[in-house]
Every structure is written in structure tokens, then in C-alpha cells.
Design a protein around this motif. Structure first.
Motif, short mmCIF file in Angstrom:
data_model
loop_
_atom_site.label_atom_id
_atom_site.label_comp_id
_atom_site.label_asym_id
_atom_site.label_seq_id
_atom_site.Cartn_x
_atom_site.Cartn_y
_atom_site.Cartn_z
N GLY A 129 3.65 9.52 31.98
CA GLY A 129 3.42 9.95 30.61
C GLY A 129 3.62 8.79 29.66
N ILE A 130 2.95 8.84 28.53
CA ILE A 130 3.06 7.80 27.52
C ILE A 130 2.84 8.43 26.15
CG2 ILE A 130 0.60 7.17 27.63
CD1 ILE A 130 1.52 4.23 27.25
N GLY A 131 3.47 7.86 25.13
CA GLY A 131 3.28 8.40 23.79
C GLY A 131 4.12 7.71 22.74
N PRO A 132 3.95 8.12 21.50
CA PRO A 132 4.66 7.49 20.38
C PRO A 132 6.12 7.96 20.31
CG PRO A 132 3.34 9.29 19.57
CD PRO A 132 3.02 9.16 21.04
N SER A 133 6.95 7.08 19.77
CA SER A 133 8.37 7.39 19.57
C SER A 133 8.77 6.95 18.18
CB SER A 133 9.22 6.68 20.63
OG SER A 133 10.58 7.03 20.52
N ILE A 134 9.58 7.75 17.50
CA ILE A 134 10.03 7.42 16.14
C ILE A 134 11.50 7.78 15.99
CG2 ILE A 134 9.26 9.65 15.22
CD1 ILE A 134 8.59 8.11 12.59
N THR A 135 12.24 6.91 15.33
CA THR A 135 13.65 7.16 15.05
C THR A 135 13.85 7.25 13.54
OG1 THR A 135 14.44 6.08 17.06
CG2 THR A 135 16.00 6.27 15.25
N ALA A 136 14.46 8.34 13.09
CA ALA A 136 14.66 8.58 11.67
C ALA A 136 15.98 7.98 11.19
CB ALA A 136 14.64 10.08 11.39
N ASP A 137 16.00 7.56 9.96
CA ASP A 137 17.23 7.08 9.31
C ASP A 137 18.02 8.31 8.85
OD1 ASP A 137 19.20 5.76 7.92
OD2 ASP A 137 17.92 5.23 6.22
N SER A 138 18.65 8.98 9.80
CA SER A 138 19.30 10.26 9.52
C SER A 138 20.82 10.21 9.59
CB SER A 138 18.79 11.32 10.51
OG SER A 138 19.02 10.90 11.84
N ALA A 139 21.40 9.05 9.85
CA ALA A 139 22.85 8.95 10.03
C ALA A 139 23.58 9.33 8.75
CB ALA A 139 23.24 7.54 10.45
N THR A 140 24.69 10.04 8.91
CA THR A 140 25.49 10.48 7.76
C THR A 140 26.48 9.42 7.31
OG1 THR A 140 27.01 11.56 9.31
CG2 THR A 140 25.27 12.92 8.34
N ASP A 141 26.57 8.30 8.04
CA ASP A 141 27.43 7.17 7.67
C ASP A 141 26.75 5.89 8.15
OD1 ASP A 141 29.71 5.11 8.30
OD2 ASP A 141 30.69 6.61 7.03
N ASP A 142 26.88 4.82 7.37
CA ASP A 142 26.22 3.57 7.73
C ASP A 142 26.60 3.08 9.11
OD1 ASP A 142 24.83 3.44 5.40
OD2 ASP A 142 26.10 1.92 4.44
N ARG A 143 27.83 3.37 9.53
CA ARG A 143 28.31 2.87 10.82
C ARG A 143 27.77 3.67 12.00
NH1 ARG A 143 34.49 3.32 9.65
NH2 ARG A 143 33.67 4.99 8.32
N LEU A 144 27.07 4.76 11.74
CA LEU A 144 26.54 5.60 12.80
C LEU A 144 25.02 5.48 12.95
CD1 LEU A 144 28.62 8.86 12.21
CD2 LEU A 144 29.13 6.93 13.71
N GLY A 145 24.40 4.58 12.20
CA GLY A 145 22.96 4.43 12.27
C GLY A 145 22.52 3.02 11.94
N SER A 146 21.24 2.76 12.11
CA SER A 146 20.68 1.43 11.87
C SER A 146 20.30 1.22 10.41
CB SER A 146 19.45 1.21 12.75
OG SER A 146 18.42 2.12 12.38
N GLY A 147 20.20 2.31 9.63
CA GLY A 147 19.76 2.18 8.25
C GLY A 147 18.26 1.97 8.13
N LYS A 148 17.54 2.16 9.24
CA LYS A 148 16.10 1.89 9.27
C LYS A 148 15.33 3.07 9.88
CE LYS A 148 16.17 -2.58 8.07
NZ LYS A 148 15.38 -3.18 6.95
N TRP A 149 14.08 3.22 9.46
CA TRP A 149 13.11 4.03 10.18
C TRP A 149 12.42 3.11 11.18
CZ3 TRP A 149 11.59 9.23 9.62
CH2 TRP A 149 12.28 9.94 8.62
N SER A 150 12.33 3.56 12.43
CA SER A 150 11.74 2.72 13.48
C SER A 150 10.70 3.53 14.25
CB SER A 150 12.82 2.23 14.44
OG SER A 150 13.84 1.54 13.75
N ALA A 151 9.71 2.82 14.79
CA ALA A 151 8.68 3.48 15.58
C ALA A 151 8.20 2.54 16.68
CB ALA A 151 7.51 3.91 14.70
N GLY A 152 7.60 3.13 17.69
CA GLY A 152 7.09 2.33 18.80
C GLY A 152 6.45 3.22 19.83
N VAL A 153 6.57 2.82 21.08
CA VAL A 153 5.93 3.54 22.17
C VAL A 153 6.91 3.70 23.32
CG1 VAL A 153 5.01 1.44 23.24
CG2 VAL A 153 3.86 3.64 23.63
N SER A 154 6.75 4.80 24.06
CA SER A 154 7.58 5.06 25.23
C SER A 154 6.68 5.48 26.38
CB SER A 154 8.62 6.14 24.94
OG SER A 154 9.50 6.31 26.03
N ALA A 155 7.08 5.11 27.60
CA ALA A 155 6.32 5.48 28.79
C ALA A 155 7.30 5.78 29.92
CB ALA A 155 5.37 4.35 29.19
#
Length: 273
Positions: A129-155
Motif C-alpha cells: 500500500g502507498i499513500g499520503p501522510s500528514i501531521t497536524a500541529d495539534s500539540a497542547t504544549d510546545d515541548r510535545l510537538g514540532s510546531g509545524k504542519w508536515s506532509a509526505g508519503v508512506s508505503a
């Protein structure tokens, strides 16, 4: 908390199972893009990091839909953390090595969503299988997330001989939006996995989540765990459940990452029909 979790795990493994459930669900459970609806709860306890221990629970629902000759498999990773700073393997985190605020922090991390397109029938014995992947900037504290929206591909690709399952999943993410003061995300995840089936629904497993942060300083980007564990397919009343217990040692790691981690997974299974 660890003692309570260990007691819960022992109780879960002590529950009875049925042979039919084991045979019907075994292959589907070991296939991350099968047509089986499931909701795993993965508990992880990190130890040996310079800034202290961290605990996490990742809720990882898998929701497949069949359209013609294709399975469309939605996979979510919803992480909850209790940590004394940054999270190992999470790029662009200001808490790694130098927490912005002293003390522990508890809350939601960055949520990842991947949509796999997978043929209903294996191709020459291979399931892929293959498809798009996206990570949301959803962390409730700066230390628990990247502070970024990210996207790419996964297989993902896997094979299921009579003794079990083996294969690998790969994902790469780049940041495209978010806090301009935070480091960009450019991260590769590689997850080789192998299951060896035993009797009565038991199996051995190794599922190593390897990450590499291409933006990290030299010699500090690789997180390489080695280890494995044991699992069992059982039932809680009429509810099929997959249970796993694992331990991994980080043979290569960023300076601020933990030396090792233990964890267990409770996966609720919802077969069709």
C-alpha cells in the motif's frame, strides 16, 4: 504506574481465547493495511533519558473501506504524553536537551493521518500500500510537538508465509507551515516488522520504529531501537482483542533520548460481519 500496567497486562494475557478467533484474525491483525477495523491503544514507558522518564499512550485507529479492487485504509496516530521535556524521535522540538519550561508536561502531541491505497488481492504473494501522510500541529504544549504542519508519503509492503508475517513500513515528512521560529521537519521513519506464530494465538514480534532527523546536528539524528516481545490474540467476552508486550534498547540515539523503552498494546478488533 508501571506496576499497575504490568498487573493489567498479566490479567489480559490470562484471559481465555478461542481457536477459531486465532485462525481467523491472526493474519489480518499482523497486516497493517488489512480490511479489519481496529483500535489499538499503545502504552510506552521511556527510561534512561538525561531529563527523566516519559510515558505515552498512542491511540491508533485503523478504518478500511473497500472500493472496487482497492482497499482505502485510514490510519491515525493520536499521541498523549506525560514527559519532562521533548519527545525522542520528534523533530524540531525545543524541549529536546533544553526544555523551555522546567517540570513535567502532560497533553496531546501532533496527530498523524495516513491514507493507504492497497489492492484487495495480493500481487505475487505480496501485500502493499502507498499513500499520503500528514501531521497536524495539534500539540497542547510546545515541548510535545514540532510546531509545524508536515506532509509526505508512506508505503508498506509485507509477505505472509505460513509461519507468520514479515515486511516494512516507510514514511517521510517535510514541514510546509507552522511556527517560523521552529526548526523545519525533514524526517524519515523506517519500521521493519516480523511476527512468528506460536500455538493457541501466541506469537513473537519485533516491530522497530527507526527515525532519522535530517535537520539534526551531525551524529544526533538517528534513533535506532533493537528488541521485540510477545503477543496473543484472545477475547474479552465476545470482543476479539490483540495484546502485545515489548521492550527495546536504543543502540543509537540522540544525546537527549532514552536508553530503552518498554510498552504494551491493547488492540480492539472489529471483524466484518
Amino acid at each position: 504506574m508501571i506496576r499497575l500496567s504490568a498487573a493489567l497486562l498479566a490479567l489480559c494475557f490470562g484471559l481465555s481465547s478461542t481457536a477459531s478467533a486465532e485462525s481467523n484474525l491472526g493474519a489480518a491483525v499482523q497486516n497493517p493495511i488489512s480490511s479489519l477495523v481496529s483500535v489499538p491503544f499503545k502504552f510506552t514507558f521511556d527510561n534512561g533519558a538525561p531529563n527523566g522518564k516519559a510515558n505515552s499512550m498512542a491511540i491508533q485507529p485503523v478504518i478500511p473501506v473497500t472500493v472496487g479492487n482497492w482497499n482505502l485504509v485510514s490510519r491515525f496516530i493520536i499521541p498523549l504524553y506525560d514527559a519532562p521535556g521533548g519527545i525522542a524521535g520528534l523533530p524540531g522540538n525545543p524541549g529536546i536537551g533544553n526544555p523551555s519550561t522546567p517540570g513535567r508536561v502532560t497533553g496531546l502531541g501532533d496527530i498523524n493521518y495516513t491514507l493507504f491505497f492497497s489492492p484487495v488481492k495480493p500481487v505475487n504473494g505480496w501485500i502493499w500500500g502507498i499513500g499520503p501522510s500528514i501531521t497536524a500541529d495539534s500539540a497542547t504544549d510546545d515541548r510535545l510537538g514540532s510546531g509545524k504542519w508536515s506532509a509526505g508519503v508512506s508505503a508498506v509492503a509485507l509477505n505472509q508465509p505460513g509461519w507468520g508475517t514479515w515486511g516494512a513500513l516507510v514514511r517521510h515528512l517535510w514541514s510546509f507551515a507552522g511556527d517560523s521560529s521552529r526548526k523545519d521537519v525533514n524526517q524519515t521513519l523506517f519500521e521493519p516488522f516480523i511476527n512468528y506464530n506460536l500455538d493457541n494465538g501466541w506469537y513473537l514480534i519485533s516491530d522497530m520504529v527507526i527515525t532519522y532527523d535530517w535537520k539534526a546536528s551531525s551524529g544526533d539524528g538517528l534513533l535506532l531501537p533493537v528488541g521485540g516481545g510477545v503477543g496473543k490474540i484472545t477475547r474479552w467476552g465476545n470482543q476479539p482483542v490483540n495484546l502485545r508486550a515489548e521492550a527495546y534498547y536504543n543502540v543509537e540515539r540522540p544525546a537527549s533520548a532514552p536508553k530503552w523503552q518498554v510498552g504494551f498494546t491493547v488492540q480492539l478488533l472489529f471483524p466484518k460481519g
